[in-house]
Design an enzyme around this catalytic site. Structure first.
Site, PDB file in Angstrom:
ATOM      1  N   ARG A 237       2.843  -2.160  13.495  1.00  8.50           N
ATOM      2  CA  ARG A 237       1.662  -2.091  12.638  1.00  8.50           C
ATOM      3  C   ARG A 237       0.993  -0.721  12.812  1.00  8.50           C
ATOM      4  O   ARG A 237       0.941  -0.180  13.918  1.00  8.50           O
ATOM      5  CB  ARG A 237       0.643  -3.182  12.988  1.00  8.50           C
ATOM      6  CG  ARG A 237       1.011  -4.572  12.457  1.00  8.50           C
ATOM      7  CD  ARG A 237       0.953  -4.656  10.923  1.00  8.50           C
ATOM      8  NE  ARG A 237       1.293  -5.968  10.393  1.00  8.50           N
ATOM      9  CZ  ARG A 237       2.518  -6.358  10.038  1.00  8.50           C
ATOM     10  NH1 ARG A 237       3.543  -5.535  10.152  1.00  8.50           N
ATOM     11  NH2 ARG A 237       2.713  -7.558   9.545  1.00  8.50           N
ATOM     12  N   GLU A 266      -2.136   1.968   5.177  1.00  8.15           N
ATOM     13  CA  GLU A 266      -0.913   2.274   4.432  1.00  8.15           C
ATOM     14  C   GLU A 266      -1.023   1.900   2.956  1.00  8.15           C
ATOM     15  O   GLU A 266      -0.303   2.434   2.119  1.00  8.15           O
ATOM     16  CB  GLU A 266       0.304   1.588   5.064  1.00  8.15           C
ATOM     17  CG  GLU A 266       0.250   0.078   5.030  1.00  8.15           C
ATOM     18  CD  GLU A 266       1.304  -0.561   5.934  1.00  8.15           C
ATOM     19  OE1 GLU A 266       1.865   0.111   6.805  1.00  8.15           O
ATOM     20  OE2 GLU A 266       1.544  -1.765   5.753  1.00  8.15           O
ATOM     21  N   HIS A 305       6.709   0.374   4.648  1.00  9.53           N
ATOM     22  CA  HIS A 305       6.693  -0.975   5.229  1.00  9.53           C
ATOM     23  C   HIS A 305       7.872  -1.813   4.692  1.00  9.53           C
ATOM     24  O   HIS A 305       7.682  -2.866   4.085  1.00  9.53           O
ATOM     25  CB  HIS A 305       5.353  -1.673   4.917  1.00  9.53           C
ATOM     26  CG  HIS A 305       5.044  -2.773   5.883  1.00  9.53           C
ATOM     27  ND1 HIS A 305       3.796  -3.016   6.377  1.00  9.53           N
ATOM     28  CD2 HIS A 305       5.846  -3.726   6.458  1.00  9.53           C
ATOM     29  CE1 HIS A 305       3.822  -4.050   7.194  1.00  9.53           C
ATOM     30  NE2 HIS A 305       5.061  -4.496   7.261  1.00  9.53           N
TER      31      HIS A 305
END
Ligand code: NAI
Length: 338
Positions: A237, A266, A305
């Protein structure tokens, strides 16, 4: 029972068409994140939604959750659930089920991919070649064999990552709040304290959850303790790393390279818009800038991600989150994190 699916991508759409709602259950399918819909779009579901099925992009804050008057469950299509206000859910008896163990090997393989890419300059040399530049001196890398890899967090993903780099011939130093003795016994790693990892590791890969305690566990001070020229990999994370400190260390070459599948804030990059900002705070603007600057560095690989994102893992996620919801609807006991 009505299930509101948000953050729905093509593969999820396909899955839902293959698994239509059973009798007594209806689906509402939204491609957008909940935060990207206003009351006009979402308001009609505030009273009718029993379950929200979400991916990590939606931020289920207390403010948002409080609008859903009959909400009984949140089912995340992810392992991480730091985007859900657990305190609110606990206080309002809303069950929160995540998906554990769907993609440990998937994420671990991706982390190794980032590592190889960085240590052998694969993307860097490819980008240069695209511009007609051949300069093999600049592309020189390092072998993984014989290097010391520090693995922080040896849960489902970290332990697979440890096994993979061990197979490359790396010495693996591991740190976890709860060491996995079996992993040490099989000869994959040696458990140590985190300071020893900072001091000795050529490569550090983080596989911890984003808890309050772990916020910015990699920061200016911890980076200062690391070996010069260390590589850092983060597929866990963004909040685990102080991005500003990492950026400065990359520029000064204290950190030789970073492979980041996750970033603080993000969503600024992922959505390519600032409209999704929770508020136009000073911090938000700072991270917009720093993330852009980070992307421009040659010694950084940032991916959006996607470490979990193999077809195999996606189907495992969807199967498990669907099973969690159906068990809940059937009145069966479910494992809730709230
Ligand atoms: P896990 O819960 O199995 O393992 C986490 C481990 O970290 C546990 O063993 C825990 O004891 C340890 N830990 C917690 N705080 C620590 C600390 N301060 N120092 C050392 N160890 C600590 O979780 P799993 O499945 O391995 O996932 C790790 C993280 O990866 C998740 O929390 C999630 O945030 C992230 N993730 C990222 C994905 C991606 O697509 N990029 C996909 C799936 C998970």
């Amino acid at each position: 029972m009505q299930i509101l699916f948000c953050d729905v991508d093509d593969l999820t759409k396909q899955y839902l068409s293959e698994h239509p709602a059973p009798n007594g259950v209806s689906y509402v399918i939204c491609e957008k994140s909940l935060n990207d819909m206003d009351d006009d779009e979402l308001g009609k579901y505030y009273d009718t939604t029993d379950i929200i099925s979400t991916f990590v992009y939606s931020r289920l804050t207390s403010e948002l959750l409080s609008k859903f008057k009959n909400l009984k469950m949140v089912s995340t299509r992810s392992t991480g659930y730091n985007n859900v206000d657990l305190d609110y859910c606990r206080a309002h008896n809303i069950k929160v089920a995540n998906v554990v163990g769907y993609g440990e090997i998937t994420v671990a393989e991706f982390a190794v991919g980032l590592l190889l890419n960085l240590t052998r300059n694969i993307e860097f040399s490819h980008k240069k070649l695209n511009r007609g530049i051949v300069n093999v001196d600049q592309d020189i890398g390092i072998d993984l064999h014989g290097k010391t890899v520090g693995v922080i967090g040896t849960g489902s993903i970290g332990r697979h990552f440890a096994r993979l780099v061990h197979a490359f011939g790396c010495k693996v130093l591991a740190y976890d709040l709860y060491p996995n003795q079996a992993l040490a016994d099989e000869g994959t790693c040696e458990y140590t304290d985190v300071e020893t990892i900072y001091k000795n590791a050529d490569i550090i890969s983080i596989h911890c959850p984003a808890t309050k305690e772990n916020y910015h566990m990699i920061n200016k001070d911890t980076i200062a303790k690391m070996k010069d020229g260390v590589y850092i990999i983060n597929t866990a994370r963004g909040d685990l790393i102080d991005t500003v400190a990492l950026y400065n260390a990359l520029v000064s070459k204290k950190v030789k390279g970073a492979g980041l599948d996750v970033l603080e804030y993000e969503d600024i990059i992922l959505k390519n818009t600032v409209e999704s900002a929770p508020e136009q705070s000073k911090e938000y603007i700072l991270y917009s800038l720093i993330n852009q600057k980070l992307l421009q560095l040659n010694n950084v690989i940032v991916t959006p991600h996607i470490a979990f994102n193999s077809i195999d893992a996606n189907y495992r996620i969807l199967n498990t989150s669907m099973q969690n919801m159906m068990d809940f609807i059937d009145g069966k006991e479910i494992r809730s994190v709230a």
